[in-house]
Write a protein that holds these residues in place. Structure first.
Motif, PDB file in Angstrom:
ATOM      1  N   VAL A  31       0.846  -1.295   0.184  1.00 48.38           N
ATOM      2  CA  VAL A  31       0.125   0.036   0.045  1.00 48.38           C
ATOM      3  C   VAL A  31       0.901   1.444   0.069  1.00 48.38           C
ATOM      4  O   VAL A  31       1.448   1.424   0.968  1.00 48.38           O
ATOM      5  N   ARG A  66       0.392   4.008 -11.329  1.00 49.54           N
ATOM      6  CA  ARG A  66      -0.699   3.464 -12.091  1.00 49.54           C
ATOM      7  C   ARG A  66       0.029   2.765 -13.551  1.00 49.54           C
ATOM      8  O   ARG A  66      -0.560   1.752 -13.627  1.00 49.54           O
ATOM      9  N   GLY A  70      -0.388  -0.037  -9.937  1.00 55.42           N
ATOM     10  CA  GLY A  70      -0.592   0.470  -8.654  1.00 55.42           C
ATOM     11  C   GLY A  70      -1.481   1.759  -8.634  1.00 55.42           C
ATOM     12  O   GLY A  70      -1.850   2.309  -9.393  1.00 55.42           O
ATOM     13  N   ARG A  71      -1.422   2.472  -7.333  1.00 52.49           N
ATOM     14  CA  ARG A  71      -1.907   3.595  -7.225  1.00 52.49           C
ATOM     15  C   ARG A  71      -1.337   4.287  -5.809  1.00 52.49           C
ATOM     16  O   ARG A  71      -0.818   3.361  -5.050  1.00 52.49           O
ATOM     17  N   PRO A 174      -3.515  -3.745  -3.093  1.00 54.04           N
ATOM     18  CA  PRO A 174      -4.888  -4.434  -2.633  1.00 54.04           C
ATOM     19  C   PRO A 174      -6.045  -3.284  -2.978  1.00 54.04           C
ATOM     20  O   PRO A 174      -5.739  -1.953  -2.510  1.00 54.04           O
ATOM     21  N   ASP A 175      -7.008  -3.735  -3.546  1.00 50.67           N
ATOM     22  CA  ASP A 175      -8.049  -2.873  -3.591  1.00 50.67           C
ATOM     23  C   ASP A 175      -9.114  -2.217  -2.429  1.00 50.67           C
ATOM     24  O   ASP A 175      -9.827  -1.206  -2.541  1.00 50.67           O
ATOM     25  N   ARG A 176      -8.896  -3.156  -1.245  1.00 51.03           N
ATOM     26  CA  ARG A 176      -9.648  -2.485  -0.042  1.00 51.03           C
ATOM     27  C   ARG A 176      -9.195  -1.481   0.658  1.00 51.03           C
ATOM     28  O   ARG A 176      -9.933  -0.754   1.372  1.00 51.03           O
ATOM     29  N   LYS A 178      -8.705   2.580   0.507  1.00 56.94           N
ATOM     30  CA  LYS A 178      -9.126   3.726  -0.136  1.00 56.94           C
ATOM     31  C   LYS A 178      -8.379   4.906   0.272  1.00 56.94           C
ATOM     32  O   LYS A 178      -7.969   5.074   1.462  1.00 56.94           O
TER      33      LYS A 178
END
Length: 458
Positions: A31, A66, A70-71, A174-176, A178
């Motif tokens: 993350v 990105r 990723g982000r 991971p998408d979770r 935010k």
């Protein structure tokens, strides 16, 4: 799935990023987190110029992530609370971050470590912001740090910097977890009109261009005010979009006197970091006090305002102070001259000048700014603490044709050298037509006051 959090602070890049590399090597996903720390704003460090430049850096970092799948996750609030919240959401068991030398950063790191360990998590801290030697790694006999640059540099130059870490090809996130919308430069009010663009992409372009056109001549031209031949990489180094380790390696491969002089300036950054790490109070207290009886702000109010606004009557000083407001940056030679003028000619506390610089400078850095101010004021690491730089002599030497002065002081754009350096010597009628102030003080008067204050003999 094993997840780690990478906390970005003053290392907003993907190239040569040890914390990110360590996290990717030990986890299945990471993350990438940046926290807009509320304490930074409350301490006055989130000034308009640095906030705008930071917005550029975050946007560029997010775009680069990105491209690698990723982000960037951006949060706002208390840094420790936001990191712990992200760790919980990601079910991460480790946080990686870069070490920093200031007391503020050290206390924040201690709080974060304690909070993570209380929850069964780990904090791993890496060296990613020094050019070769982390604070405390190289010390003299019988002391915890070097107090003079030259002996420090001798030891520093013998240390081979760590290897450069390659930028990752993939950064799975991971998408979770935010984040909030990225800040934008356009949302920031009060930004200098000519503030440069920030971000790793921009920084690396600047390095490539400078290596081609300016590095070889760096030692000969870096003090030339009109030529504007310095690298202008300080803001990119401050925000960590460029790695000082990578720059040292690249400069040494390039070779030559210019590259050597450039590397020496990077060593100054490490020197100041090791001083501040050993003496955190030097951010606001004299490192080597001269027991100065500085003029009070009330008594010196008119002089301080003239200095801030670039209306002292000394053209090179006024040019530099106006450049600072317009660009959020100032030429290094000009920084020395303006600081010396405030502290030794006007005899005003260095902390007043340092605060003004920290507000406007996009590269405003506690270690470099405060300790450079102390060096000039004679309360820091300078071995000649009572030196005084004459602004007229310096202007004639480093801006002989007056091009730098006329660029920033348009009132003098029709005045030729040498009068542009000393407009008070023009005939009275010509001076009246300039709309330019007379000097706030005679240089000899300022010098006598300074010497009396420090009990020096002429």
């Amino acid at each position: 799935m094993h997840v780690s959090v990478v906390l970005f602070t003053s290392d907003l890049r993907l190239h040569d990023h040890p914390p990110l590399r360590a996290a990717l090597d030990s986890a299945d996903a990471v993350v990438p987190l940046f926290v807009r720390d509320r304490a930074v704003a409350e301490a006055g460090f989130a000034t308009p110029n640095r906030s705008a430049f930071l917005a550029d850096c975050l946007a560029d970092l997010d775009a680069s992530l990105r491209e690698r799948g990723g982000r960037l996750v951006v949060r706002s609030g208390d840094l420790v609370e936001e990191v712990c919240r992200a760790v919980t959401e990601a079910d991460a068991d480790e946080v990686h971050m870069s070490a920093e030398p200031s007391r503020f950063a050290a206390l924040r790191e201690e709080r974060l470590r304690a909070a993570l360990e209380a929850d069964g998590r780990r904090l791993s801290v890496h060296d990613a912001v020094t050019a070769a030697v982390p604070p405390g790694e190289v010390t003299p006999a019988a002391s915890d740090h070097f107090a003079v640059f030259t002996p420090y540099y001798r030891r520093w130059a013998q240390v081979r910097p760590r290897a450069v870490v390659a930028a990752p090809r993939r950064v799975p996130v991971p998408d979770r977890v935010k984040g909030e919308p990225l800040p934008a430069r356009g949302e920031v009010a009060g930004v200098s009109p000519a503030l440069p663009a920030g971000g790793e992409s921009e920084g690396r372009k600047r390095v490539t261009a400078y290596w081609r056109r300016g590095l070889d001549a760096y030692d000969d031209t870096r003090d030339d005010l009109a030529a504007d031949a310095t690298s202008r990489l300080s803001a990119h180094l401050h925000f960590g979009v460029l790695s000082p380790v990578e720059l040292v390696h690249r400069a040494r491969r390039h070779g030559g006197p210019g590259a050597e002089a450039f590397v020496r300036q990077l060593a100054w950054r490490d020197f100041h970091r090791q001083v501040l790490a050993a003496r955190p109070d030097a951010a606001h207290a004299d490192y080597r006090t001269k027991h100065d009886r500085w003029r009070s702000e009330r008594a010196a109010k008119a002089d301080i305002e003239a200095w801030r606004e670039g209306r002292t009557g000394y053209p090179v000083i006024d040019a530099a102070m106006r450049q600072l407001r317009h660009e959020g940056w100032m030429h290094n030679r000009a920084r020395l001259l303006t600081a010396c003028f405030l502290t030794k000619t006007l005899y005003v506390d260095w902390r007043i000048g340092a605060a003004h610089f920290l507000y406007w400078l996009v590269d405003g850095d506690v270690a470099n700014n405060q300790l450079n101010w102390q060096w000039v004021a004679g309360t820091g690491a300078d071995t000649r603490p009572n030196r005084v730089l004459n602004p007229v002599t310096q202007s004639k030497r480093y801006d002989p044709d007056g091009a730098y002065v006329r660029r920033w002081v348009p009132e003098l754009d029709r005045v030729d050298a040498p009068a542009v350096h000393e407009p008070w010597k023009l005939p009275r009628a010509d001076r009246a037509a300039l709309d330019y102030p007379d000097p706030v003080i005679g240089l000899s008067d300022g010098l006598c006051r300074f010497r009396r204050a420090r009990d020096l003999r002429n």
